[in-house]
Enzyme design. Sequence first.
Site, PDB file in Angstrom:
ATOM      1  N   THR A   7       1.231  -0.405   6.521  1.00 48.49           N
ATOM      2  CA  THR A   7       0.973  -1.490   5.374  1.00 48.49           C
ATOM      3  C   THR A   7       1.345  -2.783   5.656  1.00 48.49           C
ATOM      4  O   THR A   7       1.918  -3.026   6.554  1.00 48.49           O
ATOM      5  CB  THR A   7       2.067  -0.958   3.883  1.00 48.49           C
ATOM      6  OG1 THR A   7       2.204  -1.861   3.078  1.00 48.49           O
ATOM      7  CG2 THR A   7       3.540  -1.082   4.503  1.00 48.49           C
ATOM      8  N   GLY A   8       0.758  -3.814   4.937  1.00 49.66           N
ATOM      9  CA  GLY A   8       0.974  -5.255   5.333  1.00 49.66           C
ATOM     10  C   GLY A   8      -0.337  -5.665   5.602  1.00 49.66           C
ATOM     11  O   GLY A   8      -1.197  -5.717   4.709  1.00 49.66           O
ATOM     12  N   THR A  66       1.054  -1.059  -0.021  1.00 50.72           N
ATOM     13  CA  THR A  66       0.280  -0.017  -0.173  1.00 50.72           C
ATOM     14  C   THR A  66       0.854   1.281   0.163  1.00 50.72           C
ATOM     15  O   THR A  66       1.799   1.201   0.561  1.00 50.72           O
ATOM     16  CB  THR A  66      -0.884   0.123   1.191  1.00 50.72           C
ATOM     17  OG1 THR A  66      -1.675  -0.949   1.121  1.00 50.72           O
ATOM     18  CG2 THR A  66      -1.739   1.222   1.311  1.00 50.72           C
ATOM     19  N   GLY A 119      -3.250  -6.640   6.371  1.00 48.92           N
ATOM     20  CA  GLY A 119      -4.684  -5.748   6.768  1.00 48.92           C
ATOM     21  C   GLY A 119      -5.546  -6.503   7.427  1.00 48.92           C
ATOM     22  O   GLY A 119      -6.154  -5.790   8.462  1.00 48.92           O
ATOM     23  N   ARG A 133     -14.248  -7.818   0.478  1.00 47.47           N
ATOM     24  CA  ARG A 133     -13.275  -7.570   1.593  1.00 47.47           C
ATOM     25  C   ARG A 133     -12.842  -6.093   1.396  1.00 47.47           C
ATOM     26  O   ARG A 133     -12.472  -5.582   0.483  1.00 47.47           O
ATOM     27  CB  ARG A 133     -12.112  -8.481   1.292  1.00 47.47           C
ATOM     28  CG  ARG A 133     -10.941  -8.364   2.303  1.00 47.47           C
ATOM     29  CD  ARG A 133      -9.691  -7.692   1.985  1.00 47.47           C
ATOM     30  NE  ARG A 133      -8.718  -7.927   2.850  1.00 47.47           N
ATOM     31  CZ  ARG A 133      -7.512  -7.045   2.747  1.00 47.47           C
ATOM     32  NH1 ARG A 133      -7.395  -6.069   1.907  1.00 47.47           N
ATOM     33  NH2 ARG A 133      -6.420  -7.103   3.571  1.00 47.47           N
ATOM     34  N   VAL A 134     -12.820  -5.393   2.566  1.00 43.28           N
ATOM     35  CA  VAL A 134     -12.256  -4.080   2.807  1.00 43.28           C
ATOM     36  C   VAL A 134     -10.778  -4.256   3.737  1.00 43.28           C
ATOM     37  O   VAL A 134     -10.949  -5.106   4.737  1.00 43.28           O
ATOM     38  CB  VAL A 134     -13.124  -3.079   3.605  1.00 43.28           C
ATOM     39  CG1 VAL A 134     -12.336  -1.704   3.724  1.00 43.28           C
ATOM     40  CG2 VAL A 134     -14.369  -2.885   2.468  1.00 43.28           C
ATOM     41  N   GLY A 135      -9.748  -3.897   3.398  1.00 43.40           N
ATOM     42  CA  GLY A 135      -8.626  -4.024   4.303  1.00 43.40           C
ATOM     43  C   GLY A 135      -8.545  -2.915   5.360  1.00 43.40           C
ATOM     44  O   GLY A 135      -9.358  -2.228   5.657  1.00 43.40           O
ATOM     45  N   ASP A 136      -7.079  -2.974   5.689  1.00 40.76           N
ATOM     46  CA  ASP A 136      -6.903  -1.794   6.842  1.00 40.76           C
ATOM     47  C   ASP A 136      -6.744  -0.476   6.409  1.00 40.76           C
ATOM     48  O   ASP A 136      -6.889   0.533   7.012  1.00 40.76           O
ATOM     49  CB  ASP A 136      -5.781  -2.179   7.700  1.00 40.76           C
ATOM     50  CG  ASP A 136      -4.527  -2.446   6.617  1.00 40.76           C
ATOM     51  OD1 ASP A 136      -4.486  -2.860   5.378  1.00 40.76           O
ATOM     52  OD2 ASP A 136      -3.415  -2.012   7.003  1.00 40.76           O
TER      53      ASP A 136
END
Length: 343
Positions: free
Chosen positions: A252-253, A201, A255, A229-232
């Site tokens: 980043t990573g 990200t 999530g 899906r929604v990430g961090d």
Amino acid sequence: MKQFVLIALFNFVLFVECKNVPIVINTWNFSSATAKAWEVIQISERTAIDAVVEGCAVCERERCDGTVGYGGSPDEKADVALDALLIDGKTMSIGAVGSMRNIKNAIGVARRVLENTQHTLLVGEGATDFAIMMGFKNESLTTEKTQDLWKQWKSNRCQPNFWTNVEPDPTRFCGPYEPTEANSVYSSLYSNEFNSKNHDTIGMIAIDSNGDIAAGTSTNGARYKIPGRVGDSPIPGSGAYAENGIGAAAATGDGDVMMRFLPSFVAVEGLRHGYSPKKAAQSAFQRIQKFHPKFFGGIIVVNQEGEYAAACNGMESFPFSIGTKDGGVRIESVPCLSPTSNI
Ligand code: ASP
């Protein structure tokens, strides 16, 4: 031009010099994004928000690492959906989009959510409809590369994937799946293989000449994610956080794990309590490490004075790109936490 902060103390007024602003910093070695943000922030009438939006937009256009912008990470239906976040640390106004399809400039749409609505986060079809109303072009985000990645995944029996406790066994077969009893054997066999080659990200922080702070993120998320899906990255406090007078962080990573711990918020709270950026970054990640020793992630942290640091886990070292008056635009990197690291 030197920057000063006015501090009233015991009826005396002190001018304290800020050390290192303006500054821009972003995750990974995405230095063309940094260069754009650095160019913007040096223009006196432009703001930290402008720098973050225009910097992240460069990565969306250049598709940094294939994990930002269109044409990257296909989901299980071979579609691409974007997540982005923008935080104005001066007003604590926030705009974000999650799982948004068919619009390339996700950080631009996040800015419209921030500036043109009273909402904070729009997702899915609603986010796309909103973006079209705001004048963004409705266009496909898939490319030949997306299709190729998806075909490889499909012919590899849909491996890796993000399913647990379903049947047929998701470590060996494609869906459709049905739930099995919780804690079945599948969850312990499963690994979603997050690493720097398949998920990144851009997370960016900028402090402008007025001392105003902004932070933002943009990503196409996790490769082979379950649609919806929604990430961090679009979650305030997880993907990024910023507050004038304190500082900012961006992460980043992995999530799906990281958003449970709000690492950017925790890091900024560390700064509020007097931690150095390094200690704030490391302590935010140690909270995650306690439960997930091998999680994959990196975080950048900047305080109001423009002092910065980074921390990482699950890789050897974590590069980040930075622009300052003294050093110009360059890439730096930090070695990651060891599993037993103490601050
Ligand atoms: N945090 C992003 C996500 O989980 C991916 C990444 O930054 O590597 O969507």
